[in-house]
Scaffold this motif. Structure first.
Motif, PDB file in Angstrom:
ATOM      1  N   THR A 272      24.743  58.467 121.943  1.00 41.04           N
ATOM      2  CA  THR A 272      23.376  58.472 122.466  1.00 41.04           C
ATOM      3  C   THR A 272      22.353  58.876 121.406  1.00 41.04           C
ATOM      4  O   THR A 272      21.302  58.234 121.255  1.00 41.04           O
ATOM      5  CB  THR A 272      23.284  59.439 123.657  1.00 41.04           C
ATOM      6  OG1 THR A 272      24.156  58.992 124.684  1.00 41.04           O
ATOM      7  CG2 THR A 272      21.864  59.507 124.198  1.00 41.04           C
ATOM      8  N   THR A 273      22.670  59.923 120.646  1.00 38.29           N
ATOM      9  CA  THR A 273      21.727  60.409 119.636  1.00 38.29           C
ATOM     10  C   THR A 273      21.485  59.360 118.557  1.00 38.29           C
ATOM     11  O   THR A 273      20.327  59.098 118.169  1.00 38.29           O
ATOM     12  CB  THR A 273      22.254  61.699 118.993  1.00 38.29           C
ATOM     13  OG1 THR A 273      22.423  62.700 120.001  1.00 38.29           O
ATOM     14  CG2 THR A 273      21.281  62.203 117.933  1.00 38.29           C
ATOM     15  N   GLY A 276      19.342  56.463 119.735  1.00 35.73           N
ATOM     16  CA  GLY A 276      17.941  56.854 119.851  1.00 35.73           C
ATOM     17  C   GLY A 276      17.210  56.898 118.524  1.00 35.73           C
ATOM     18  O   GLY A 276      15.971  56.884 118.491  1.00 35.73           O
ATOM     19  N   LYS A 277      17.959  56.934 117.419  1.00 34.61           N
ATOM     20  CA  LYS A 277      17.348  56.950 116.090  1.00 34.61           C
ATOM     21  C   LYS A 277      17.036  55.541 115.569  1.00 34.61           C
ATOM     22  O   LYS A 277      16.380  55.401 114.532  1.00 34.61           O
ATOM     23  CB  LYS A 277      18.278  57.654 115.099  1.00 34.61           C
ATOM     24  CG  LYS A 277      18.452  59.138 115.366  1.00 34.61           C
ATOM     25  CD  LYS A 277      19.428  59.756 114.367  1.00 34.61           C
ATOM     26  CE  LYS A 277      19.623  61.249 114.631  1.00 34.61           C
ATOM     27  NZ  LYS A 277      20.610  61.835 113.676  1.00 34.61           N
ATOM     28  N   SER A 385      14.322  54.849 123.229  1.00 36.24           N
ATOM     29  CA  SER A 385      13.762  56.141 122.821  1.00 36.24           C
ATOM     30  C   SER A 385      14.800  57.242 122.709  1.00 36.24           C
ATOM     31  O   SER A 385      14.764  58.051 121.770  1.00 36.24           O
ATOM     32  CB  SER A 385      12.681  56.560 123.816  1.00 36.24           C
ATOM     33  OG  SER A 385      13.224  56.625 125.123  1.00 36.24           O
ATOM     34  N   ASP A 386      15.751  57.287 123.659  1.00 36.20           N
ATOM     35  CA  ASP A 386      16.700  58.398 123.689  1.00 36.20           C
ATOM     36  C   ASP A 386      18.153  57.943 123.736  1.00 36.20           C
ATOM     37  O   ASP A 386      19.061  58.777 123.781  1.00 36.20           O
ATOM     38  CB  ASP A 386      16.411  59.319 124.877  1.00 36.20           C
ATOM     39  CG  ASP A 386      16.299  58.556 126.188  1.00 36.20           C
ATOM     40  OD1 ASP A 386      16.799  57.407 126.256  1.00 36.20           O
ATOM     41  OD2 ASP A 386      15.713  59.088 127.149  1.00 36.20           O
TER      42      ASP A 386
END
Length: 441
Positions: A272-273, A276-277, A385-386
């Protein structure tokens, strides 16, 4: 039975004579005439139906719903004439033409406005025994009609009728004879002007898409016979069903490839992280499975960023292969719009694209019929976004087009369990969406 490897149009032209409801029939695929085995008409107003079976193996007949008979065009001896065209009637909304002939030929009919712009083009087959047709002319304005065969031409002005919605050709034959065919009629079948009717045509065991009209409505009806090909294979060796819709061939399953056709792998981002990048650009390529669970690969396919789907290319007028197999490409916005138009417009197209039932879709799965054979299922999407996943695998599907809206947004198309529409929206390029490939022409 072997798969049906053709795409057929069945055109039904309606003429009303006194209290009769008479439907002239012509059926053809891309290049040759085909003949329906039977045609079902449901009167949705009265709840009755009629089935015309064992239909003539020619295109010179009409269904008379009032008399419940098939009318066959009679053979007529035709004498040679200097001009092939004779104007029988020219009134607002209708131009009636008869033609002579000594051999089979094709007539091209062009419709121009008074500024010389081509409004419509029709092609008519002229048989050696001659015949005729009526051209229905819409709107309250003047047109110029130019008819031409290899040897003859004729030009005439006509006035349209505001009550007619579109140009249509009604074939007419000189003299008719009634013929009894195998007709199944529910007791009490009747028809009145304004009744809601639905039609289905059958050919080689396959049913057409249903068409709905009001009795007495003058309209051209298009019946589509859909057929799937064998398979198309991606670089990973995955195989997909395909379906023809209008003059387009679409994948009938979501893409799940991890490689481009040249064998280069797409980065798998299953965090997920890290998702989001990703940036909204034409560079950050990534794919994942819904909920980062590889067991969702079948039947939901993979979710791709826009850059991954197009392989970083920018659509102009050329098709972009992107992640698709050789011979296929990412559909542009214009090609998605063509799909919607083929299915009656975006308001109805979503229902015709969605798989029926609740195996994959949540209730109410509004308007779902899958009459197109597209078999759309809810694949969800991943947020730009996330990196979180939208909803569940039961509420909506999102598909990339190859068309940019601007440097950070691109066009995507959506299906929902709550709507029968096909919805378009500009969306962030680092969203994760499904892909359906379109075959090159």
């Amino acid at each position: 039975m072997k798969p049906i490897l053709f795409f057929a149009f069945l055109f039904v032209f309606i003429t009303i004579r006194s209290e009769d409801f008479i439907y002239s029939i012509t059926a053809m695929d891309d290049s040759e005439i085909v003949y329906p085995d039977s045609i079902l008409c449901n009167n949705l107003t009265s709840g009755s139906f009629i089935i015309f079976k064992e239909l003539p193996k020619n295109n010179k007949y009409a269904l008379n719903l009032s008399s419940q008979k098939v009318e066959i065009g009679a053979n007529v001896e035709v004498q040679q004439s200097y001009s092939e065209f004779e104007i029988k009637e020219n009134i607002p909304g209708r131009l009636c033409v008869s033609y002579m002939g000594t051999s089979n030929k094709t007539m091209t009919l062009h419709v121009y406005d008074l500024a010389g712009k081509v409004i419509a083009t029709k092609t008519i087959s002229i048989l050696s025994q001659g015949g005729g047709f009526s051209l229905l002319v819409p709107k309250n304005q003047v047109y110029i009609i130019h008819m031409k065969t290899f040897m003859e031409y004729y030009t005439i002005k006509v006035m349209g009728n505001i009550n007619i919605s579109e140009f249509a050709i009604i074939p007419e034959y000189r003299g008719t004879q009634s013929k009894s065919v195998n007709v199944a009629v529910e007791q009490g079948f009747d028809i009145q002007t304004g009744d809601s009717l639905s039609f289905l045509a059958y050919y080689m065991g396959e049913a057409s898409d249903p068409v709905f009209i009001k009795a007495g409505e003058v309209k051209t009806l298009d019946f589509y016979f859909y057929s799937t090909t064998g398979e198309v294979e991606d670089r990973d060796g995955n195989t997909y069903k395909t379906v023809r819709i209008g003059d387009q061939w679409w994948m009938a399953e979501n893409l799940r490839s991890s490689k481009y056709s040249n064998g280069i792998s797409i980065p798998l981002v299953n965090n997920t992280t890290n998702w989001g990048k990703l940036s909204d650009n034409n560079v950050d390529k990534a794919y994942c499975w819904f909920n980062d669970d590889e067991s969702n690969t079948i039947p939901y396919g993979a979710l791709y960023t826009f850059a991954a789907s197009t392989n970083g290319l920018i659509y102009s007028e050329m098709s972009i292969q992107g992640i698709c197999p050789d011979g296929w490409h990412i559909p542009s916005k214009a090609e998605w719009e063509t799909l919607a138009e083929t299915l009656g417009g975006k308001t109805l197209a979503g229902g015709k694209l969605k798989e029926v039932g609740t195996v994959h879709w949540d209730l109410p799965n509004t308007g779902a019929s899958n009459s197109s054979g597209f078999s759309g299922i809810p694949s969800g999407s991943r947020a730009f976004s996330d990196g979180l996943f939208y909803g569940t695998l039961s509420t909506y599907a999102a598909y990339w087009s190859s068309s940019q809206y601007n440097s950070t947004l691109s066009w995507a198309y959506y299906l929902s369990n709550l709507d029968a529409q096909l919805i378009d929206s500009a969306t962030n390029k680092s969203n994760g969406h499904a892909v359906r490939c379109l075959k090159n022409k």
